[in-house]
Design a protein around this motif. Structure first.
Motif, PDB file in Angstrom:
ATOM      1  N   PHE A   1       0.867  -1.173   0.000  1.00 27.27           N
ATOM      2  CA  PHE A   1       0.000   0.000   0.000  1.00 27.27           C
ATOM      3  C   PHE A   1       0.900   1.217   0.000  1.00 27.27           C
ATOM      4  O   PHE A   1       1.847   1.287   0.792  1.00 27.27           O
ATOM      5  CB  PHE A   1      -0.868   0.041   1.259  1.00 27.27           C
ATOM      6  CG  PHE A   1      -1.950  -0.998   1.271  1.00 27.27           C
ATOM      7  CD1 PHE A   1      -3.091  -0.839   0.502  1.00 27.27           C
ATOM      8  CD2 PHE A   1      -1.822  -2.144   2.061  1.00 27.27           C
ATOM      9  CE1 PHE A   1      -4.092  -1.802   0.520  1.00 27.27           C
ATOM     10  CE2 PHE A   1      -2.815  -3.101   2.074  1.00 27.27           C
ATOM     11  CZ  PHE A   1      -3.958  -2.929   1.306  1.00 27.27           C
TER      12      PHE A   1
ATOM     13  N   THR B   1       3.372   0.499   2.926  1.00 27.03           N
ATOM     14  CA  THR B   1       3.147  -0.634   3.818  1.00 27.03           C
ATOM     15  C   THR B   1       3.341  -1.903   3.003  1.00 27.03           C
ATOM     16  O   THR B   1       2.653  -2.099   1.999  1.00 27.03           O
ATOM     17  CB  THR B   1       1.716  -0.610   4.392  1.00 27.03           C
ATOM     18  OG1 THR B   1       1.514   0.645   5.030  1.00 27.03           O
ATOM     19  CG2 THR B   1       1.508  -1.731   5.401  1.00 27.03           C
TER      20      THR B   1
ATOM     21  N   LEU C   1       5.288  -2.398   9.191  1.00 26.21           N
ATOM     22  CA  LEU C   1       5.506  -2.987   7.869  1.00 26.21           C
ATOM     23  C   LEU C   1       5.960  -1.936   6.871  1.00 26.21           C
ATOM     24  O   LEU C   1       5.767  -2.076   5.673  1.00 26.21           O
ATOM     25  CB  LEU C   1       4.207  -3.660   7.387  1.00 26.21           C
ATOM     26  CG  LEU C   1       3.689  -4.766   8.313  1.00 26.21           C
ATOM     27  CD1 LEU C   1       2.321  -5.256   7.859  1.00 26.21           C
ATOM     28  CD2 LEU C   1       4.674  -5.929   8.361  1.00 26.21           C
TER      29      LEU C   1
ATOM     30  N   GLU D   1      -2.726 -12.747  14.146  1.00 23.12           N
ATOM     31  CA  GLU D   1      -3.240 -11.626  14.916  1.00 23.12           C
ATOM     32  C   GLU D   1      -3.636 -10.458  14.019  1.00 23.12           C
ATOM     33  O   GLU D   1      -3.298 -10.432  12.838  1.00 23.12           O
ATOM     34  CB  GLU D   1      -2.176 -11.180  15.916  1.00 23.12           C
ATOM     35  CG  GLU D   1      -1.906 -12.250  16.941  1.00 23.12           C
ATOM     36  CD  GLU D   1      -0.774 -11.860  17.862  1.00 23.12           C
ATOM     37  OE1 GLU D   1      -1.029 -11.114  18.806  1.00 23.12           O
ATOM     38  OE2 GLU D   1       0.352 -12.285  17.624  1.00 23.12           O
ATOM     39  N   SER D   2      -4.312  -9.475  14.598  1.00 21.78           N
ATOM     40  CA  SER D   2      -4.823  -8.393  13.759  1.00 21.78           C
ATOM     41  C   SER D   2      -3.671  -7.665  13.074  1.00 21.78           C
ATOM     42  O   SER D   2      -2.609  -7.460  13.653  1.00 21.78           O
ATOM     43  CB  SER D   2      -5.689  -7.425  14.571  1.00 21.78           C
ATOM     44  OG  SER D   2      -5.061  -7.082  15.765  1.00 21.78           O
ATOM     45  N   GLY D   3      -3.902  -7.321  11.827  1.00 22.70           N
ATOM     46  CA  GLY D   3      -2.912  -6.602  11.051  1.00 22.70           C
ATOM     47  C   GLY D   3      -1.912  -7.479  10.327  1.00 22.70           C
ATOM     48  O   GLY D   3      -1.041  -6.979   9.622  1.00 22.70           O
ATOM     49  N   CYS D   4      -2.018  -8.807  10.476  1.00 17.32           N
ATOM     50  CA  CYS D   4      -1.010  -9.668   9.861  1.00 17.32           C
ATOM     51  C   CYS D   4      -1.257  -9.873   8.368  1.00 17.32           C
ATOM     52  O   CYS D   4      -0.395 -10.385   7.659  1.00 17.32           O
ATOM     53  CB  CYS D   4      -0.912 -11.011  10.574  1.00 17.32           C
ATOM     54  SG  CYS D   4      -2.320 -12.090  10.294  1.00 17.32           S
ATOM     55  N   GLY D   5      -2.424  -9.486   7.890  1.00 16.34           N
ATOM     56  CA  GLY D   5      -2.656  -9.547   6.444  1.00 16.34           C
ATOM     57  C   GLY D   5      -3.712 -10.544   5.999  1.00 16.34           C
ATOM     58  O   GLY D   5      -3.833 -10.829   4.810  1.00 16.34           O
ATOM     59  N   LYS D   6      -4.507 -11.043   6.924  1.00 18.36           N
ATOM     60  CA  LYS D   6      -5.523 -12.034   6.567  1.00 18.36           C
ATOM     61  C   LYS D   6      -6.571 -11.436   5.621  1.00 18.36           C
ATOM     62  O   LYS D   6      -6.849 -11.985   4.563  1.00 18.36           O
ATOM     63  CB  LYS D   6      -6.221 -12.556   7.833  1.00 18.36           C
ATOM     64  CG  LYS D   6      -5.265 -13.137   8.869  1.00 18.36           C
ATOM     65  CD  LYS D   6      -5.991 -13.664  10.094  1.00 18.36           C
ATOM     66  CE  LYS D   6      -6.734 -12.615  10.898  1.00 18.36           C
ATOM     67  NZ  LYS D   6      -5.890 -11.580  11.529  1.00 18.36           N
ATOM     68  N   SER D   7      -7.127 -10.297   6.021  1.00 18.62           N
ATOM     69  CA  SER D   7      -8.196  -9.714   5.202  1.00 18.62           C
ATOM     70  C   SER D   7      -7.670  -9.248   3.851  1.00 18.62           C
ATOM     71  O   SER D   7      -8.344  -9.433   2.836  1.00 18.62           O
ATOM     72  CB  SER D   7      -8.852  -8.540   5.931  1.00 18.62           C
ATOM     73  OG  SER D   7      -9.525  -9.000   7.073  1.00 18.62           O
ATOM     74  N   VAL D   8      -6.487  -8.648   3.819  1.00 20.00           N
ATOM     75  CA  VAL D   8      -5.999  -8.178   2.514  1.00 20.00           C
ATOM     76  C   VAL D   8      -5.683  -9.354   1.593  1.00 20.00           C
ATOM     77  O   VAL D   8      -5.805  -9.238   0.377  1.00 20.00           O
ATOM     78  CB  VAL D   8      -4.800  -7.195   2.614  1.00 20.00           C
ATOM     79  CG1 VAL D   8      -5.227  -5.907   3.301  1.00 20.00           C
ATOM     80  CG2 VAL D   8      -3.595  -7.801   3.260  1.00 20.00           C
TER      81      VAL D   8
ATOM     82  N   PRO E   1      -8.556  -1.563  -2.629  1.00 14.92           N
ATOM     83  CA  PRO E   1      -8.878  -0.183  -3.015  1.00 14.92           C
ATOM     84  C   PRO E   1      -8.228   0.166  -4.365  1.00 14.92           C
ATOM     85  O   PRO E   1      -7.120  -0.284  -4.662  1.00 14.92           O
ATOM     86  CB  PRO E   1      -8.298   0.661  -1.878  1.00 14.92           C
ATOM     87  CG  PRO E   1      -7.528  -0.252  -1.000  1.00 14.92           C
ATOM     88  CD  PRO E   1      -7.917  -1.648  -1.315  1.00 14.92           C
TER      89      PRO E   1
ATOM     90  N   ALA F   1       2.344  -5.068   2.884  1.00  8.35           N
ATOM     91  CA  ALA F   1       1.283  -5.795   3.581  1.00  8.35           C
ATOM     92  C   ALA F   1       1.387  -7.310   3.408  1.00  8.35           C
ATOM     93  O   ALA F   1       1.096  -8.061   4.332  1.00  8.35           O
ATOM     94  CB  ALA F   1      -0.081  -5.304   3.119  1.00  8.35           C
TER      95      ALA F   1
HETATM   96  N1  LIG Z   1      -6.389   0.322   2.434  1.00  3.51           N
HETATM   97  C1  LIG Z   1      -5.247   0.191   3.115  1.00  3.51           C
HETATM   98  N2  LIG Z   1      -4.281   1.135   3.053  1.00  3.51           N
HETATM   99  C2  LIG Z   1      -3.115   0.999   3.715  1.00  3.51           C
HETATM  100  N3  LIG Z   1      -2.806  -0.061   4.488  1.00  3.51           N
HETATM  101  C3  LIG Z   1      -3.728  -1.030   4.602  1.00  3.51           C
HETATM  102  C4  LIG Z   1      -4.993  -0.971   3.933  1.00  3.51           C
HETATM  103  N4  LIG Z   1      -5.702  -2.100   4.242  1.00  3.51           N
HETATM  104  C5  LIG Z   1      -4.908  -2.820   5.073  1.00  3.51           C
HETATM  105  N5  LIG Z   1      -3.730  -2.188   5.279  1.00  3.51           N
HETATM  106  C6  LIG Z   1      -2.632  -2.682   6.100  1.00  3.51           C
HETATM  107  O1  LIG Z   1      -2.327  -3.998   5.701  1.00  3.51           O
HETATM  108  C7  LIG Z   1      -1.984  -4.787   6.828  1.00  3.51           C
HETATM  109  C8  LIG Z   1      -2.842  -6.027   6.893  1.00  3.51           C
HETATM  110  O2  LIG Z   1      -4.180  -5.664   7.195  1.00  3.51           O
HETATM  111  P1  LIG Z   1      -5.365  -6.732   7.300  1.00  3.51           P
HETATM  112  O3  LIG Z   1      -5.281  -7.675   6.177  1.00  3.51           O
HETATM  113  O4  LIG Z   1      -6.615  -5.957   7.456  1.00  3.51           O
HETATM  114  O5  LIG Z   1      -5.040  -7.487   8.653  1.00  3.51           O
HETATM  115  P2  LIG Z   1      -5.885  -8.647   9.389  1.00  3.51           P
HETATM  116  O6  LIG Z   1      -4.971  -9.795   9.479  1.00  3.51           O
HETATM  117  O7  LIG Z   1      -6.205  -8.082  10.734  1.00  3.51           O
HETATM  118  O8  LIG Z   1      -7.115  -8.916   8.579  1.00  3.51           O
HETATM  119  C9  LIG Z   1      -2.110  -3.902   8.048  1.00  3.51           C
HETATM  120  O9  LIG Z   1      -0.853  -3.394   8.387  1.00  3.51           O
HETATM  121  C10 LIG Z   1      -3.009  -2.801   7.550  1.00  3.51           C
HETATM  122  O10 LIG Z   1      -2.751  -1.600   8.253  1.00  3.51           O
END
Ligand SMILES: Nc1ncnc2c1ncn2[C@@H]1O[C@H](COP(=O)(O)OP(=O)(O)O)[C@@H](O)[C@H]1O
Ligand SMILES: Nc1ncnc2c1ncn2[C@@H]1O[C@H](COP(=O)(O)OP(=O)(O)O)[C@@H](O)[C@H]1O
Ligand code: SF4
Ligand code: SF4
Ligand SMILES: [Mg+2]
Ligand SMILES: [Mg+2]
Lengths: 328, 348
Positions: free
Chosen positions: B24, B31, B290, B52-59, B69, B33
């Motif tokens: 990102f 970042t 990151l 854990e939160s922020g590790c990149g699961k959702s992305v 995005p 990610a």
């Molecule tokens: N739209 C975005 N812009 C910038 N950074 C992002 C965006 N979406 C996620 N990130 C970053 O990517 C990393 C992984 O996020 P995410 O996949 O949401 O974590 P999680 O494992 O909690 O689902 C985090 O550091 C988050 O801050």
């Protein structure tokens, strides 16, 4: 009365405005006839699913809400009898730790000021004391010079804890203090709370929906369902030998990192009824496999089954207790 | 650059993700990610992405579904093959057709995906009609079947309900019904039970496990909860700071954890290992930022097994046992140290 914290038949009923669909005024018995004693230095765990009344009970103890019935006594003092400066002074003795550390802190103040503020409120402002508190909770100058949004959830929770212990309270109510934190940070905060509890001789009410967390920190555990305490006992006893059908269901539903639950169906039946018009008699009867006629007509009282283990179930004796459901 | 293009092979994978890296870029901040994420999902398999939160699961999920995005996100390497077709090279137009049809999705908060002003019956049948040329009546009939499938009691009367009239657990069932309405090959469930109470969570997890058995769907289950993984996942991938650090069959990974981070997580769980009032084993420090590329092991600053070699560029993931891969250099030492852990013993 020997408890440091004593609740006598405490209740809180919220009145809701009539809804647009019609009908009259409705009531939520958020907390219903709760009797509890917590000894000095003891940790009581309070568990139950969302909406069962844990936070309301916390607010009643904290004197943030007035009970609609019964009374709360802390270290011999019934705070509902106090007013003005006397109440303010008395309040020092009981403090709260909240779930969302970030949201519970003033975003426009640095950590140092946040901790200092509560001391200042009592005319005890002292930068030396702030440093001392920071050291106790594991924060450095680096953290003290930052705003909440610049700190992690775990660090914010340390600030929340520093505030809570700043005035040397005897009683702390922690409402889901680690629920918003990741496991690796959760262990740090649980250890911190554990250490402070010993060092400062705190009496603690620890609220959580996470049974494994509670099984770790609590000396005794109370289980709530729709505003009532349905079971209370020493932690080991309650987790090893749960006597209330709801407690059993709850323990079975907890996902465990062991092969125990693999491909076995959870013994969960039905849905939580509305708190507005809960089932008569035993609130749990609509989901209970053992329910009989008595259960609809009579409210089960909390009674000793295996003193000091108490349970509010008409059939506690007849329900076989052979299931082995260790969480602890 | 180190890749981990290698990962446990799966015969005839429904999804095959290879060497996926994602950045990102905000005005002045980058970042990193995801870093060389690779994994496969087999037919009828439940695989869990845990961390854990922020590790990149959702992305990871968002990248696969083409929902990143428009601005700022850049996939810098990799592919995500859905039955051989690279989703990362597929047009947005095509992706719109694939989402909801070949890939179903559910999220933590059903309310964000449900429209508050339409009945659930209407929303499910609209989803069907978006992807299939069927009459309104046929779509409604299918909607009812779906509500039955996800075991919503008295489904016929619930077709006319609005989302706010349902409990959280029922809403999540409706989401599952909607996600499965077009018979997708893959269901991606991002923390589907995190907002639910444990009893409701247990019911929803049972439902997912039963649906896999009955209709043979493949599932990526994203969660932060090792207990959830232990209960339903066939295989698991442990993520930390944008990387998959260890993956393998659930039983193997719990019985023989072979990465410092996995070990740290398993040790810090309360209620299983430590006795009451004992100190829990903490993982010191916090997750790394990151904003720069990390050459060596991302977990090194917090790892009790780390040594100098952990800071050097990492070798390829090693295979410890069939299908069990780790990126830890000291995997054997980790396993050894974990042999008396209560969770490990329970799985051994
Ligand atoms: N739209 C975005 N812009 C910038 N950074 C992002 C965006 N979406 C996620 N990130 C970053 O990517 C990393 C992984 O996020 P995410 O996949 O949401 O974590 P999680 O494992 O909690 O689902 C985090 O550091 C988050 O801050
Ligand atoms: N201010 C209020 N007005 C009306 N109802 C309330 C209020 N606060 C809580 N309640 C209701 O009381 C019940 C108990 O809520 P709460 O104590 O927050 O539960 P818990 O903390 O166990 O999740 C719920 O049904 C909730 O909706
Ligand atoms: S009182 Fe009756 S309904 Fe309530 S838990 Fe006991 S057996 Fe079940
Ligand atoms: S590679 Fe080194 S630092 Fe990383 S988990 Fe293994 S031992 Fe720890
Ligand atoms: Mg609450
Ligand atoms: Mg996420």
């Amino acid at each position: 009365m020997t408890g440091y914290l004593v609740l006598e038949n405490v209740g809180k009923t919220y009145t809701l405005k009539p809804s647009k669909i019609g009908g009259g005024v409705r009531h939520v018995h958020a907390v219903d006839g709760v009797n509890l004693e917590v000894a000095r230095g003891e940790t009581l765990g309070l568990v139950g699913e969302s909406g069962c009344g844990k936070s309301t009970l916390a607010k009643l103890i904290m004197h943030l809400e007035a009970p609609t019935g019964g009374r709360v006594v802390i270290d011999g003092v019934d705070h509902s009898r106090l007013r003005g400066p006397a109440l303010k002074q008395a309040r020092r003795n009981f403090q709260m730790i909240f779930q969302d550390p970030q949201a519970s802190l003033n975003p426009r103040m640095k950590a140092r000021a946040i901790i200092g503020e509560i001391l200042g409120n009592y005319g005890k402002a002292s930068s030396q004391r702030v440093d001392e508190l920071a050291a106790l909770v594991g924060l450095s100058d680096f953290h003290l010079d930052r705003y909440p949004h610049q700190l992690s959830g775990g660090q914010c929770q340390r600030i929340g804890i520093a505030r809570a212990i700043a005035l040397n309270p005897g009683l702390i109510i922690a409402d889901e203090p680690v629920s918003a934190l990741d496991v690796s940070i959760q262990a740090q905060i649980l250890n911190l709370i554990g250490r402070l509890r010993e060092q400062l001789d705190l009496t603690l009410v620890f609220i959580s929906h996470d049974l494994s967390v509670v099984s770790h920190v609590a000396d005794r555990v109370a289980v709530m369902y729709l505003g009532r305490i349905v079971e209370i006992g020493r932690t080991e006893s309650l987790f090893r030998n749960p006597r209330h059908p709801y407690t059993r269901m709850l323990l079975e539903a907890v996902p465990k990192p062991t092969p125990a639950k693999r491909h076995a169906r959870a013994a969960v039946s039905g849905e939580l009824p509305s708190p507005i018009d809960p089932p008569s008699g035993c609130h749990f009867r609509t989901r209970c496999a053992f329910a009989g006629d008595d259960c609809a007509s009579k409210v089960p009282e909390l009674r000793p089954v295996d003193s000091p283990h108490m349970v509010a179930c008409h059939k506690a004796e007849t329900i076989a207790s052979s299931l082995n459901m260790n969480v602890a | 650059m180190i890749d981990m293009t290698s990962h446990p092979p799966v015969a005839d994978p429904v999804l095959d993700v290879n060497n996926l890296s994602l950045e990102f870029a905000d005005r002045d901040k980058v970042t990193y990610a995801l870093d060389a994420v690779s994994f496969s999902v087999g037919e009828g398999e439940i695989v869990s992405l845990v961390g854990e939160s922020g590790c990149g699961k959702s992305v990871t999920a968002m990248t696969i579904m083409g929902l990143l995005p428009k601005h700022g996100a850049r996939v810098t390497s990799g592919s995500a093959l859905l039955r051989g077709r690279d989703l990362l090279q597929t047009s947005e137009r095509e992706m719109r057709r694939i989402r909801g049809d070949r890939i179903g999705m559910i999220f933590q908060d059903p309310m964000t995906s449900l429209n508050p002003v339409h009945t659930v019956g209407m929303q499910i049948s609209e989803t069907i009609r978006k992807h299939r040329r069927v009459s309104r009546g046929a779509a409604e009939k299918r909607a009812l079947e779906m509500l039955d499938l996800v075991r919503i009691p008295d489904a016929a009367s619930r077709l006319g309900a609005y989302p706010h009239e349902l409990s959280g657990g029922m809403r999540q069932r409706v989401m599952i019904a909607m996600a499965l309405a077009c018979d997708p090959e893959l269901l991606i469930a991002d923390e589907p039970t995190t907002a639910l109470d444990v009893t409701v969570q247990a019911q929803v997890l049972d439902l997912i496990a039963d649906l896999r058995r009955d209709i043979g769907m493949s599932v990526i289950l994203i969660t932060h909860d090792l207990g959830v993984v232990a209960g339903v996942a066939d295989r698991m991938m442990v993520m930390y700071a944008g990387r998959i650090v260890e993956q393998g069959p659930t039983e193997k990974l719990f019985a023989d954890p072979a990465h410092g981070y996995t070990a740290g997580l398993m040790r810090s769980l309360p209620g299983v290992n430590a006795r009451m009032r004992d100190e829990l084993r903490e993982i010191p420090g916090s997750v790394p930022r990151l904003d720069r590329k990390i050459e060596g092991c991302v977990f090194a600053p917090r790892c009790e097994f780390s040594s100098e070699v952990c800071l050097a560029p990492l070798p390829q993931a090693q295979e410890r046992a069939q299908g069990h891969w780790t990126r830890c250099i000291h995997a054997s030492a980790v396993c050894e140290a974990m042999s008396d852990n209560d969770i490990v013993r329970a799985w051994a």
